[in-house]
Each structure stands twice: as C-alpha cells, then as structure tokens.
Design an enzyme around this catalytic site. Structure first.
Site, short mmCIF file in Angstrom:
data_model
loop_
_atom_site.label_atom_id
_atom_site.label_comp_id
_atom_site.label_asym_id
_atom_site.label_seq_id
_atom_site.Cartn_x
_atom_site.Cartn_y
_atom_site.Cartn_z
N ALA A 1 0.87 -1.26 -0.05
CA ALA A 1 -0.02 -0.05 -0.02
C ALA A 1 0.88 1.28 0.00
CB ALA A 1 -0.94 0.07 1.35
N GLU A 2 1.80 1.15 0.66
CA GLU A 2 2.94 2.30 0.79
C GLU A 2 3.60 2.65 -0.68
OE1 GLU A 2 5.13 5.63 2.09
OE2 GLU A 2 3.21 4.73 2.68
N GLU B 1 23.16 -23.51 -14.67
CA GLU B 1 21.87 -22.54 -14.31
C GLU B 1 20.73 -23.22 -14.97
OE1 GLU B 1 23.12 -18.32 -15.71
OE2 GLU B 1 24.67 -19.63 -16.98
N LYS C 1 17.33 -23.57 -16.60
CA LYS C 1 16.92 -23.12 -18.18
C LYS C 1 15.34 -22.76 -17.85
CE LYS C 1 16.93 -24.43 -22.89
NZ LYS C 1 15.34 -24.31 -23.31
N ASP D 1 12.08 -21.19 -18.72
CA ASP D 1 11.05 -21.54 -20.11
C ASP D 1 10.42 -20.43 -20.24
OD1 ASP D 1 9.81 -22.80 -22.07
OD2 ASP D 1 8.56 -23.93 -20.74
N TYR E 1 21.26 -13.69 -17.67
CA TYR E 1 22.12 -14.69 -17.52
C TYR E 1 23.35 -14.48 -18.32
CZ TYR E 1 19.75 -16.07 -22.13
OH TYR E 1 19.15 -15.82 -23.45
N LYS F 1 18.14 -31.05 -21.59
CA LYS F 1 16.66 -30.93 -21.61
C LYS F 1 15.91 -32.19 -20.70
CE LYS F 1 14.76 -28.40 -23.79
NZ LYS F 1 14.36 -28.28 -25.44
N CYS G 1 -25.80 -41.44 -30.11
CA CYS G 1 -25.19 -40.06 -29.55
C CYS G 1 -25.70 -39.73 -27.89
CB CYS G 1 -25.63 -39.02 -30.49
SG CYS G 1 -24.83 -37.32 -30.13
N CYS H 1 -27.89 -36.51 -28.79
CA CYS H 1 -29.31 -36.22 -29.19
C CYS H 1 -29.83 -37.51 -29.47
CB CYS H 1 -29.06 -35.62 -30.52
SG CYS H 1 -28.22 -36.52 -31.92
N CYS I 1 -21.63 -38.96 -35.09
CA CYS I 1 -23.28 -38.80 -35.07
C CYS I 1 -23.41 -37.90 -36.42
CB CYS I 1 -23.47 -37.96 -33.75
SG CYS I 1 -25.19 -37.33 -33.87
N CYS J 1 -27.94 -32.12 -34.44
CA CYS J 1 -27.42 -32.39 -33.09
C CYS J 1 -26.91 -30.85 -32.42
CB CYS J 1 -26.26 -33.28 -33.13
SG CYS J 1 -25.47 -33.76 -31.38
#
Length: 667
Positions: free
Chosen positions: A35-36, A113, A115, A117, A222, A309, A403, A406, A421, A426
C-alpha cells in the site's frame, strides 16, 4: 507547487520507488507494505502529469505502460543471440565435456544454471540508462519491445554504474501470474493460455504496453552480450550483473568437473515442480571467457555451452471415468477423467483418449492406475496402464451405440476409426460449430470463448453463426459474469470481425475437409463467396491442392438451401464476402528459393508459429506439406523434431534449422 519544488519531490519519490522496487522484485525482501509503494507511485504519477517536462525515460512510472504501438521495429543485435545445442542424457553431457577438454585442456570448470522456460530478450544500456530491449528473433535481427519490457519491474531502468553494455536474459511468467491470467480468461469465457512460456511471449508481443503491464512478468539475466565487461569468467560476469542491480538466478552453481554437473542436473529433476516458475532443463556453460573464445561457435550454437533437456514428467493417478464429447463434425471422442494430479507444473484432471481403438489397444479400464504425461509439456495424455496394480474392481468401458447428446444412432464411416453422429441438428455439433466459428484461425472474435458461446446457446440467444451478429448490449449484459466493459469489448470484437478476409469466414463455416490452408487457397482463387458458391466440381479440382473429396464436399455445402440462406444472413449483417489479401506469387514470377518446392515443418519453432512459417513460405511460391516423402524438397526442423526429421535424413532430403529459414525468408 513550483517547478523547482516539484523536481525535488519527483526525484525523492523516484529514488524511494526504485529502492523499494529493487528490494521487492530483485532481492525478494520488501521493506515497506504494498500500500505504501502504491501510494508513492500514485503521488509520482500525479506530479508527472502536472509537470510533464520533468518526466524521464527511467522514471518508475513508465512501468504502468505507455502508448499503443503501431508495429514492432526491427533491431540488429550487436552480437548474435545463438541457440544452444541439446543434451538428453548423461552420455551427451560426458561427450560435451570430452569435446571441451580436447580443445582447451583439462583445467576447465563449468557454471550450471536453470533453463527458464520463457522468451529470450536482449537489453541495451548506455551510460547506465536502459535504452532498448528486443526479442531474440532469428538471432541476428529481433523486434523492439522496449515499451513492454519497461513494464517488468525487475528490469532496472537505470543501473548502479554508468555502464554501456548489452545483456541477455529470459523473460518469463511466474506460475502464480499464469494461474491468475487463466482464471481471468476463464471468467471471461476466453480460451485459456496453454502454458506460461506462450503466455509470456504473447504478453511481450502486445502492441499495447498496458496489457503487458497487467501480466506481472519477471526476468532473469544470464549473460553479457557486449560492452563494458568487468569480469574474466561467466561466474564473475553474473556477479557483476548483480552488482549493477540486475536480477540473476541464485540457483546457479560452479562445477569443477562434469560429474558435479551431472549431480547438479539430477538434483533438479525432483525439485523442478516446487519452483515458482517453469524450467525445462539446465544450461551448462564453460566458465572461463578465454576458454569460450578459444572454443568459438558453430553457425548456430556456441561450442562452450549446452542445454540439458528434462524428459517429459510422468505421474501416476487414478482414471475415475471416461466421458464422451461430440465435436462439430459429429465425431464422438472419449476423454479420461482423472483424479487431479500435478504434471509439469499444472494440475491435470482430463486427458484425451482419442478413440475406442486406443482404449482397447492400451487395455484401459475405469478405475485403473494410469501413467500420465504432457506431450511437449503441454497436452496431457495417458501413456500406459499399471495393470499389475488392479484390484478386480476396475470395469471395462463400452462405447455407446447412440449419440450422448441427441440419441441418434452412431455410425462408423468407411475407412474411419471414429464413431460419428450424423444428425445435422445435433445440439453438440451446432454448439461446437459456433465455438469453431469464433476461434482464432476462423473469425477470431476475442472474448467470445467456449464458455460464453455455451452460455449463449443454452439461453437460446444464438442457434447459428448469423445470430452472433444480432446480439445486443441488453442481451449480453443480462448474462451471468458479463460486466459493462466485457460486453462493450465483445460487441466491438464482433463488429471488427465483419472486416475479416474471405478465408477466415470460409474456414469458420466448417465445410467438411476444408482446413485453414484450403480456405485460403479457395479465397485466393475465387475472390468472392458468390464466385465460389457457383463453382463446379471441375472448377474446383482444377486448383492445385483441391482433390475430389474436398471438391465434392464444397459443392454439397453450397447446394444446401440452409447454407445459402446462412451466407445471405451474414452478408446482410455486413460480414465481408471477399478476399482481401495479396495474391500468392506464382512459381514463374517468384525468384525465391521456395518457389515450386514442397516443404515440411517439424518440431517446435521458437520465433515463428507453425502457421506464420507456412504463410510466409506459401507467399513465396512454396507448398507446405504435412508429411515427408520422396517428393519433399526441404525439411525445416525445430526443437524436438521426431520421425519426420529421421525420415528426411534417411531419404537424403535437405534439412534447415529455424535460423536458416528466417535468413531465407528475410532476403
């Protein structure tokens, strides 16, 4: 207040806000309540509005977002932003280490480090002032997204030293920001963002910076791309970035041996889900800058770095039930209802089972313990069943004969796996057809997502696509969770969609066998809806890419009285019925390398969407195909390219990466 007093007060406010922002967004150690901070920011905004001559480019007030842009300017990187080679297992990392030591000797250490995304970005500073930020682009040319990057509060607008340099980093959307974004989209009935990476990229490519400002993005720096570098190694370079006031990832580790690298990589496989942001691997870099220079780069990747990965995360959960849904073409698709479980950072409760044959092939029973993963970390799928854990309470699933919507009898058309269907009335098919009509590749009506369409359909406010253009403010405002602003924006989006080019409308109409590509080909060939409606089968099959089956479907569609009445209603509502784009370049006219070539796209492209790449290649006279054959001239392979790349290599077909594609497209 006079100008001099205002200047003193503004400088004081900026100093306080910069300090509080650094503590909160970089150090994660706030010293004052939100808030400040908000009160001081409001005071600064009011003073700068009253004394606009005192506003500066490094004021914290720029983070709320500036004017809407017309387009993104192109930016040339001072040094290329190269992509990284990939490692998928321990042996790949050992092979990387062997190549490094062969080149620079055994006295080598690495920095590991996380990775992140997200979206790779480059930031330029002159004399300590942030002057420009850009996307990676093709590695040489990116897009200027400075205004959007200024909305990220962890990016310093002025450094703690008057350094001139270019730094590299990854902008990303934290998990809590992603969840908040999707919650808001769900409430508005919009399509949900697929994952934080796409959401971050989309946020930074908004022409209105105020939208980016609402997305609560973050960044980790990085590396240094050039300029004032007060360091002899990568680890020292990261410490220097910390000293300048940048936010770097503190989970990095310096590893003297490849065995320690492997240990670090292994430690993050299990810890990964507990991070407040998504990672998809570990980046390993040779630490010494001198060693990096000696190792050099290939055309696309540095020889001194590699990205490990992570494999797709797999989890076990209970298959509670199998639910059926009816698509717009009448195909009945079974969906696994799962006991909610976290996979790759998001909670999954549903996974497609595709068709009855897949259920039989995998021997899936209701009540089974099943292994679930996200294909490409995005789409949930059931990998297999843990049959050894069955208790005897599991039960077989039987596809219905009628179906579920329907009650019409389901049929299996010749040559098809799916049950369908075929009742044109439908309600499920009508509803799904409406959802398809407003989707991004069709009429692209923002704010009219699946939930809103379903609500309008249930309230009987729409029964076909023409009804969308008859909706009124009074009808929409009466709906649950539809506020004044949402209704106003939705009506604007509906009105705007009337100006779409013909191919958008053709695809939206859902003509059997006519996809987005065929719709564009038809629009380019016939120019207007009237000419297409009057076309014979012979006219249609004379066009390259239009075969007998599609031609029959198109003729049958326009032979329907209901279809022609619908088109007439849409035209009366002001929906455009003509092609508005440029005509494709013929093979004879084009001097492009793509002219007359059949091209296949495979794997994940970073800088272009698959549709963008297709459109650009086709505009230059190329033909984009979905499968590799002896007739294929060229394959564009992105990340995680699979069987199509393997087949291309077996057939001796030329293969490009995305960077090569971008270079040729920009010639």
């Amino acid at each position: 207040m006079d100008l001099q007093t205002a200047e003193l007060k503004i400088n004081e406010l900026r100093s306080l806000l910069n300090q509080y922002g650094y503590e909160y967004y970089v150090l994660d150690q706030p010293s004052v309540p939100d808030a400040e901070y908000d009160r001081l920011m409001q005071e600064l905004l009011e003073l700068e509005a009253k004394f606009p001559e005192l506003k500066t480019p490094d004021s914290p007030s720029v983070r709320v977002g500036g004017d809407v842009l017309d387009l993104f300017e192109k930016v040339e990187h001072r040094t290329p932003m190269l992509s990284l080679g990939n490692a998928f297992n321990e042996q790949d990392l050992k092979d990387f280490d062997r190549r490094v030591r062969q080149a620079v000797g055994d006295d080598v250490s690495y920095v590991c480090e996380l990775k992140i995304d997200g979206l790779a970005v480059s930031l330029r500073y002159e004399n300590g002032l942030f002057i420009q930020g850009a996307t990676r682009g093709d590695g040489t040319i990116g897009e200027d997204i400075t205004a959007n990057l200024k909305t990220i509060k962890s990016i310093p607008l002025r450094l703690r030293e008057n350094a001139t340099l270019e730094v590299r980093g990854e902008a990303y959307m934290p998990k809590r920001s992603f969840e908040a974004l999707n919650k808001a989209k769900e409430e508005r009935g919009e399509e949900l963002a697929a994952n934080p990476r796409n959401a971050a990229a989309g946020s930074l490519r908004q022409l209105d910076p105020k939208i980016a400002a609402t997305r609560n993005l973050d960044v980790f720096l990085y590396g240094i791309g050039g300029g004032d570098i007060n360091a002899a190694s990568h680890s020292e370079g990261l410490d220097y970035l910390d000293q300048l006031g940048f936010k770097t990832n503190k989970e990095r580790r310096k590893c003297p041996t490849i065995n320690e690298v492997i240990e670090y990589v292994s430690s993050w496989v299990d810890k990964r889900p507990h991070l407040p942001y998504e990672i998809d691997g570990i980046v390993i870099k040779v630490d010494s800058y001198e060693h990096q220079r000696k190792l050099g780069t290939t055309a696309k990747s540095p020889r001194w770095a590699i990205a490990y990965k992570f494999p797709a995360e797999e989890v076990v959960t209970t298959l509670l039930d199998i639910e059926l849904s009816v698509g717009r073409t009448g195909v009945v698709t079974p969906t696994a209802i799962l006991k909610p479980v976290k996979v790759a950072g998001t909670t999954v409760g549903r996974a497609s089972l595709h068709n009855e044959d897949l259920i039989r092939e995998k021997d899936i029973k209701i009540g089974d313990q099943v292994v679930v993963k996200k294909a490409g970390d995005i789409i949930p799928e059931v990998v297999n069943v843990l049959a050894e854990q069955r208790t005897g309470d599991e039960r077989d699933f039987q596809m219905p004969t009628h179906c579920p919507e329907c009650e019409s009898e389901l049929v299996r058309l010749e040559g098809e796996v799916a049950l369908r269907c075929i009742n044109p009335k439908c309600p499920a098919q009508i509803r799904e057809g409406l959802i398809h009509f407003v989707s991004r590749d069709a009429m692209n009506i923002e704010g009219l997502g699946e939930k809103v369409i379903s609500q309008l359909f249930a309230e009987k406010l729409i029964s076909d696509v023409a009804d969308i253009y008859k909706l009124t403010y009074e009808q929409l405002i009466a709906l649950e969770r539809m506020g004044e602003k949402s209704v106003t924006n939705l009506l604007k989006a509906i009105e705007s969609s009337k100006t779409n080019s013909l191919e958008k409308l053709l695809f939206g109409l859902g003509i059997r066998h006519v996809g987005a590509k065929a719709a564009k080909t038809l629009a380019q060939s016939f120019d207007t809806m009237d000419k297409l409606a009057a076309a014979t089968k012979e006219d249609l099959i004379a066009i390259n890419e239009i075969g007998d089956k599609m031609a029959d479907s198109i003729v049958a569609f326009f032979d329907q009285e209901e279809a022609m009445e619908l088109i007439k209603e849409l035209a009366s509502a002001g929906v455009n019925m003509a092609y508005k784009g440029a005509k494709p370049v013929s093979v004879e006219e084009s001097n492009s390398i793509f002219a007359g070539k059949t091209v296949v796209l495979t794997g994940k492209l970073e800088q272009l969407s698959r549709n963008e790449a297709k459109e650009k290649i086709e505009a230059l006279g190329g033909n984009v195909s979905g499968s590799v054959s002896k007739k294929t001239h060229l394959v564009i392979a992105g990340e995680d390219a699979g069987s199509k790349l393997t087949k291309a290599e077996e057939l001796g077909i030329e293969v490009w990466d995305e960077e090569k594609l971008l270079v040729e497209l920009n010639k």
